[in-house]
Design an enzyme around this catalytic site. Sequence first.
Site, PDB file in Angstrom:
ATOM      1  N   ASN A  20      44.234  32.600  39.713  1.00 19.81           N
ATOM      2  CA  ASN A  20      43.895  32.061  38.392  1.00 19.81           C
ATOM      3  C   ASN A  20      44.928  32.592  37.396  1.00 19.81           C
ATOM      4  OD1 ASN A  20      42.812  31.292  35.970  1.00 19.81           O
ATOM      5  ND2 ASN A  20      40.962  32.551  36.126  1.00 19.81           N
ATOM      6  N   LYS A  22      45.281  31.889  34.355  1.00 20.87           N
ATOM      7  CA  LYS A  22      44.780  31.966  32.975  1.00 20.87           C
ATOM      8  C   LYS A  22      45.819  31.323  32.035  1.00 20.87           C
ATOM      9  CE  LYS A  22      41.832  35.684  34.436  1.00 20.87           C
ATOM     10  NZ  LYS A  22      41.091  36.900  34.157  1.00 20.87           N
ATOM     11  N   HIS A 110      33.802  30.632  34.413  1.00 19.76           N
ATOM     12  CA  HIS A 110      34.492  31.927  34.355  1.00 19.76           C
ATOM     13  C   HIS A 110      33.924  32.747  33.195  1.00 19.76           C
ATOM     14  CE1 HIS A 110      37.623  34.929  33.913  1.00 19.76           C
ATOM     15  NE2 HIS A 110      37.993  34.629  35.137  1.00 19.76           N
ATOM     16  N   GLU A 112      35.289  34.464  31.050  1.00 20.01           N
ATOM     17  CA  GLU A 112      36.011  34.297  29.779  1.00 20.01           C
ATOM     18  C   GLU A 112      35.555  33.024  29.066  1.00 20.01           C
ATOM     19  OE1 GLU A 112      39.909  34.796  31.464  1.00 20.01           O
ATOM     20  OE2 GLU A 112      39.451  36.902  31.821  1.00 20.01           O
ATOM     21  N   GLU A 188      32.462  37.792  40.158  1.00 17.53           N
ATOM     22  CA  GLU A 188      33.431  38.502  39.324  1.00 17.53           C
ATOM     23  C   GLU A 188      32.693  39.413  38.336  1.00 17.53           C
ATOM     24  OE1 GLU A 188      37.481  36.241  39.313  1.00 17.53           O
ATOM     25  OE2 GLU A 188      36.375  35.953  37.463  1.00 17.53           O
ATOM     26  N   GLY A 194      40.549  42.321  34.690  1.00 18.23           N
ATOM     27  CA  GLY A 194      41.681  42.688  33.850  1.00 18.23           C
ATOM     28  C   GLY A 194      41.644  44.118  33.364  1.00 18.23           C
ATOM     29  N   SER A 234      40.438  42.549  39.240  1.00 19.61           N
ATOM     30  CA  SER A 234      41.480  43.554  39.512  1.00 19.61           C
ATOM     31  C   SER A 234      41.866  43.629  40.988  1.00 19.61           C
ATOM     32  CB  SER A 234      41.055  44.929  38.987  1.00 19.61           C
ATOM     33  OG  SER A 234      40.906  44.886  37.577  1.00 19.61           O
TER      34      SER A 234
END
Length: 275
Positions: A20, A22, A110, A112, A188, A194, A234
């Site tokens: 991904n 992003k 996701h 985010e 996730e 991240g 990560s």
Amino acid sequence: MARRQPPAPREGRRPLIAGNWKMHLTHLEAIGLVQKLVFSLTEKQLDVAEVVVLPPFTALRSVQTLVTGDQLAVGYGAQDLSAQDSGAYTGEVSGGMLAALACRYVVVGHSERRALHAEDDAVVAGKVQAALRHGITPILCVGEGLDVRRAGTHVPHCTAQLDAALEGLSAEQLTAAGEGTGVVVAYEPVWAIGTGEVATPDDAQEVCGALRSRLAERFGAETAGIVRILYGGSVKAANTAGILAGPDVDGALVGGASLDADEFAQICRIAAEGS
Ligand SMILES: O=C[C@H](O)COP(=O)(O)O
């Protein structure tokens, strides 16, 4: 590059490594990364592990042209789609538009998107259904924040997100749409995205195993045994083998490390060869 039938590890579930990207890379940079990635891997590695890139919308056409023109053995997909099929939805991209670019996958839900764009469970469920309507496999993300993890309620939190996102779907829809599996699930943990703080292999297996058990309860053991469940957060080459050792962890959704062709290729190699 010719494609052979994938082997049948993990009860027939082919490992999937999805990168991904992003909001990174222009369409020109995307071409360079895909070329470097593919030529870093052998035909056999690309047969054993399914390798997928998830670029920004603006790079999809370039990636499609490269992958189809050179017959590269990698898949590609998008990072989001609209729950609607068309209409006055400024800035949105529909499943039909992604299908026209032959996207095989699309990320849905996701963390985010959930956090920054206020996507709730109903929106996520609508997006899962939109992807399936257009023959695209949703990579459905679930995961808990640090507060939930500290409270020890991460398993019910994630299974509730799974239940809500798959509301109204049949077992056939989970396993039969598009090419291969109908739905892919990605666990996730938000606290590991991240941050450099990776979940332990036991953390990843605990939730991936619970998600598969929940799928078995709702859709039957056969369906649950087909659906691939990924871990994301990560992931790097150094921790891939441990994470993938979990019997219910069928691959990885990789963020930052997927922007480095050498690092991502090494993750794919480990998924293909197990070390
Ligand atoms: O979709 C990917 C995940 O958000 C993981 O991102 P990360 O590998 O940069 O932690």
